[in-house]
Design a protein around this motif. Structure first.
Motif, PDB file in Angstrom:
ATOM      1  N   MET A   1     -31.142 -46.367   7.175  1.00  5.61           N
ATOM      2  CA  MET A   1     -30.897 -45.367   6.169  1.00  5.61           C
ATOM      3  C   MET A   1     -31.271 -44.026   6.772  1.00  5.61           C
ATOM      4  SD  MET A   1     -30.136 -45.274   2.784  1.00  5.61           S
ATOM      5  CE  MET A   1     -30.447 -46.956   2.369  1.00  5.61           C
ATOM      6  N   ILE A   2     -30.327 -43.100   6.801  1.00  2.00           N
ATOM      7  CA  ILE A   2     -30.586 -41.764   7.342  1.00  2.00           C
ATOM      8  C   ILE A   2     -30.852 -40.815   6.178  1.00  2.00           C
ATOM      9  CG2 ILE A   2     -29.610 -39.849   8.655  1.00  2.00           C
ATOM     10  CD1 ILE A   2     -28.098 -41.901  10.306  1.00  2.00           C
ATOM     11  N   SER A   3     -31.918 -40.054   6.300  1.00  2.00           N
ATOM     12  CA  SER A   3     -32.403 -39.232   5.193  1.00  2.00           C
ATOM     13  C   SER A   3     -31.436 -38.153   4.733  1.00  2.00           C
ATOM     14  CB  SER A   3     -33.720 -38.568   5.576  1.00  2.00           C
ATOM     15  OG  SER A   3     -33.513 -37.595   6.589  1.00  2.00           O
ATOM     16  N   GLY A   4     -30.597 -37.647   5.645  1.00  2.00           N
ATOM     17  CA  GLY A   4     -29.806 -36.481   5.256  1.00  2.00           C
ATOM     18  C   GLY A   4     -30.764 -35.342   4.945  1.00  2.00           C
ATOM     19  N   ASP A   5     -30.533 -34.627   3.873  1.00  2.00           N
ATOM     20  CA  ASP A   5     -31.410 -33.506   3.509  1.00  2.00           C
ATOM     21  C   ASP A   5     -32.395 -33.856   2.402  1.00  2.00           C
ATOM     22  OD1 ASP A   5     -30.476 -31.714   5.389  1.00  2.00           O
ATOM     23  OD2 ASP A   5     -28.882 -30.971   4.091  1.00  2.00           O
ATOM     24  N   ILE A   6     -32.594 -35.153   2.140  1.00  2.00           N
ATOM     25  CA  ILE A   6     -33.560 -35.509   1.095  1.00  2.00           C
ATOM     26  C   ILE A   6     -34.986 -35.157   1.523  1.00  2.00           C
ATOM     27  CG2 ILE A   6     -34.034 -37.918   1.737  1.00  2.00           C
ATOM     28  CD1 ILE A   6     -33.727 -38.521  -1.321  1.00  2.00           C
ATOM     29  N   CYS A   7     -35.210 -35.171   2.843  1.00  2.00           N
ATOM     30  CA  CYS A   7     -36.484 -34.689   3.384  1.00  2.00           C
ATOM     31  C   CYS A   7     -36.219 -34.198   4.795  1.00  2.00           C
ATOM     32  CB  CYS A   7     -37.559 -35.771   3.360  1.00  2.00           C
ATOM     33  SG  CYS A   7     -37.225 -37.163   4.438  1.00  2.00           S
ATOM     34  N   HIS A   8     -37.059 -33.297   5.267  1.00  2.00           N
ATOM     35  CA  HIS A   8     -36.830 -32.691   6.578  1.00  2.00           C
ATOM     36  C   HIS A   8     -37.856 -33.122   7.616  1.00  2.00           C
ATOM     37  CE1 HIS A   8     -34.578 -30.111   3.815  1.00  2.00           C
ATOM     38  NE2 HIS A   8     -33.729 -30.031   4.820  1.00  2.00           N
ATOM     39  N   THR A   9     -38.977 -33.681   7.170  1.00  2.00           N
ATOM     40  CA  THR A   9     -40.021 -34.149   8.082  1.00  2.00           C
ATOM     41  C   THR A   9     -40.638 -35.419   7.510  1.00  2.00           C
ATOM     42  OG1 THR A   9     -41.833 -32.966   7.005  1.00  2.00           O
ATOM     43  CG2 THR A   9     -40.617 -31.758   8.713  1.00  2.00           C
ATOM     44  N   HIS A  10     -41.370 -36.124   8.361  1.00  2.00           N
ATOM     45  CA  HIS A  10     -42.090 -37.307   7.871  1.00  2.00           C
ATOM     46  C   HIS A  10     -43.125 -36.912   6.824  1.00  2.00           C
ATOM     47  CE1 HIS A  10     -40.376 -40.356  10.472  1.00  2.00           C
ATOM     48  NE2 HIS A  10     -40.412 -39.478  11.455  1.00  2.00           N
ATOM     49  N   ALA A  11     -43.760 -35.768   7.018  1.00  4.91           N
ATOM     50  CA  ALA A  11     -44.762 -35.317   6.039  1.00  4.91           C
ATOM     51  C   ALA A  11     -44.113 -35.050   4.680  1.00  4.91           C
ATOM     52  CB  ALA A  11     -45.472 -34.060   6.542  1.00  4.91           C
ATOM     53  N   ASN A  12     -42.914 -34.438   4.683  1.00  7.27           N
ATOM     54  CA  ASN A  12     -42.196 -34.227   3.413  1.00  7.27           C
ATOM     55  C   ASN A  12     -42.008 -35.560   2.697  1.00  7.27           C
ATOM     56  OD1 ASN A  12     -39.854 -31.731   4.656  1.00  7.27           O
ATOM     57  ND2 ASN A  12     -41.865 -31.418   3.799  1.00  7.27           N
ATOM     58  N   TRP A  13     -41.591 -36.563   3.455  1.00  6.66           N
ATOM     59  CA  TRP A  13     -41.321 -37.883   2.876  1.00  6.66           C
ATOM     60  C   TRP A  13     -42.611 -38.530   2.360  1.00  6.66           C
ATOM     61  CZ3 TRP A  13     -37.606 -40.583   0.908  1.00  6.66           C
ATOM     62  CH2 TRP A  13     -37.715 -41.958   0.786  1.00  6.66           C
ATOM     63  N   GLN A  14     -43.637 -38.558   3.195  1.00  7.40           N
ATOM     64  CA  GLN A  14     -44.882 -39.239   2.836  1.00  7.40           C
ATOM     65  C   GLN A  14     -45.578 -38.601   1.639  1.00  7.40           C
ATOM     66  OE1 GLN A  14     -46.850 -38.922   6.597  1.00  7.40           O
ATOM     67  NE2 GLN A  14     -45.849 -40.748   7.431  1.00  7.40           N
ATOM     68  N   HIS A  15     -45.497 -37.294   1.546  1.00  7.38           N
ATOM     69  CA  HIS A  15     -46.221 -36.582   0.486  1.00  7.38           C
ATOM     70  C   HIS A  15     -45.304 -36.079  -0.624  1.00  7.38           C
ATOM     71  CE1 HIS A  15     -49.715 -36.820   3.029  1.00  7.38           C
ATOM     72  NE2 HIS A  15     -49.010 -36.282   4.024  1.00  7.38           N
ATOM     73  N   ARG A  16     -44.035 -36.467  -0.544  1.00  2.73           N
ATOM     74  CA  ARG A  16     -43.028 -36.051  -1.535  1.00  2.73           C
ATOM     75  C   ARG A  16     -43.021 -34.536  -1.700  1.00  2.73           C
ATOM     76  NH1 ARG A  16     -41.969 -40.662  -0.276  1.00  2.73           N
ATOM     77  NH2 ARG A  16     -41.531 -42.341  -1.737  1.00  2.73           N
ATOM     78  N   GLN A  17     -43.048 -33.856  -0.555  1.00  7.27           N
ATOM     79  CA  GLN A  17     -42.992 -32.401  -0.546  1.00  7.27           C
ATOM     80  C   GLN A  17     -41.534 -31.963  -0.608  1.00  7.27           C
ATOM     81  OE1 GLN A  17     -45.048 -31.956   3.161  1.00  7.27           O
ATOM     82  NE2 GLN A  17     -46.973 -31.426   2.152  1.00  7.27           N
ATOM     83  N   VAL A  18     -41.295 -30.932  -1.364  1.00  5.94           N
ATOM     84  CA  VAL A  18     -39.938 -30.439  -1.579  1.00  5.94           C
ATOM     85  C   VAL A  18     -39.867 -28.997  -1.099  1.00  5.94           C
ATOM     86  CG1 VAL A  18     -38.199 -29.959  -3.347  1.00  5.94           C
ATOM     87  CG2 VAL A  18     -39.681 -31.974  -3.569  1.00  5.94           C
ATOM     88  N   PRO A  19     -38.857 -28.655  -0.286  1.00  7.05           N
ATOM     89  CA  PRO A  19     -38.752 -27.266   0.172  1.00  7.05           C
ATOM     90  C   PRO A  19     -38.496 -26.313  -0.992  1.00  7.05           C
ATOM     91  CG  PRO A  19     -36.938 -28.616   1.047  1.00  7.05           C
ATOM     92  CD  PRO A  19     -37.810 -29.511   0.240  1.00  7.05           C
ATOM     93  N   PRO A  20     -38.930 -25.080  -0.860  1.00  4.81           N
ATOM     94  CA  PRO A  20     -38.800 -24.123  -1.966  1.00  4.81           C
ATOM     95  C   PRO A  20     -37.357 -23.779  -2.320  1.00  4.81           C
ATOM     96  CG  PRO A  20     -39.634 -23.025   0.009  1.00  4.81           C
ATOM     97  CD  PRO A  20     -39.597 -24.499   0.304  1.00  4.81           C
ATOM     98  N   PHE A  21     -36.420 -24.037  -1.410  1.00  3.51           N
ATOM     99  CA  PHE A  21     -35.023 -23.704  -1.709  1.00  3.51           C
ATOM    100  C   PHE A  21     -34.317 -24.780  -2.530  1.00  3.51           C
ATOM    101  CE2 PHE A  21     -35.403 -25.087   2.724  1.00  3.51           C
ATOM    102  CZ  PHE A  21     -34.687 -26.270   2.689  1.00  3.51           C
ATOM    103  N   ASN A  22     -34.956 -25.944  -2.749  1.00  4.87           N
ATOM    104  CA  ASN A  22     -34.353 -26.930  -3.661  1.00  4.87           C
ATOM    105  C   ASN A  22     -34.387 -26.360  -5.074  1.00  4.87           C
ATOM    106  OD1 ASN A  22     -34.473 -28.536  -1.357  1.00  4.87           O
ATOM    107  ND2 ASN A  22     -34.891 -30.370  -2.514  1.00  4.87           N
ATOM    108  N   THR A  23     -33.334 -26.591  -5.811  1.00  7.17           N
ATOM    109  CA  THR A  23     -33.245 -25.978  -7.140  1.00  7.17           C
ATOM    110  C   THR A  23     -34.018 -26.732  -8.213  1.00  7.17           C
ATOM    111  OG1 THR A  23     -31.189 -27.163  -7.568  1.00  7.17           O
ATOM    112  CG2 THR A  23     -31.002 -24.950  -6.645  1.00  7.17           C
TER     113      THR A  23
END
Length: 66
Positions: A1-23
């Motif tokens: 499974m390839i993440s696409g833009d659902i997350c950009h780093t492993h840390a984003n995924w592990q901590h459910r961090q969302v970039p500020p540009f997500n609406t």
């Protein structure tokens, strides 16, 4: 499974961090949770598309596709 833009780093995924540009932060986290459930249910390998080491570990395309 390839993440696409659902997350950009492993840390984003592990901590459910969302970039500020997500609406919609809440919807982004729900999407991560749905994907995590699918990965668990299917035992899929998860690849963070924006992580160079994850991409380098994938099999190479045949030369005629490069």
């Amino acid at each position: 499974m390839i993440s696409g833009d659902i997350c950009h780093t492993h840390a984003n995924w592990q901590h459910r961090q969302v970039p500020p540009f997500n609406t919609d932060r809440e919807e982004s986290v729900r999407s991560m949770e749905r994907l995590a459930a699918l990965i668990d249910a299917t035992r899929a390998r998860f690849v963070v598309q924006h992580e160079p080491d994850d991409l380098a570990a994938l099999p190479r395309f045949p030369a005629f596709l490069d």
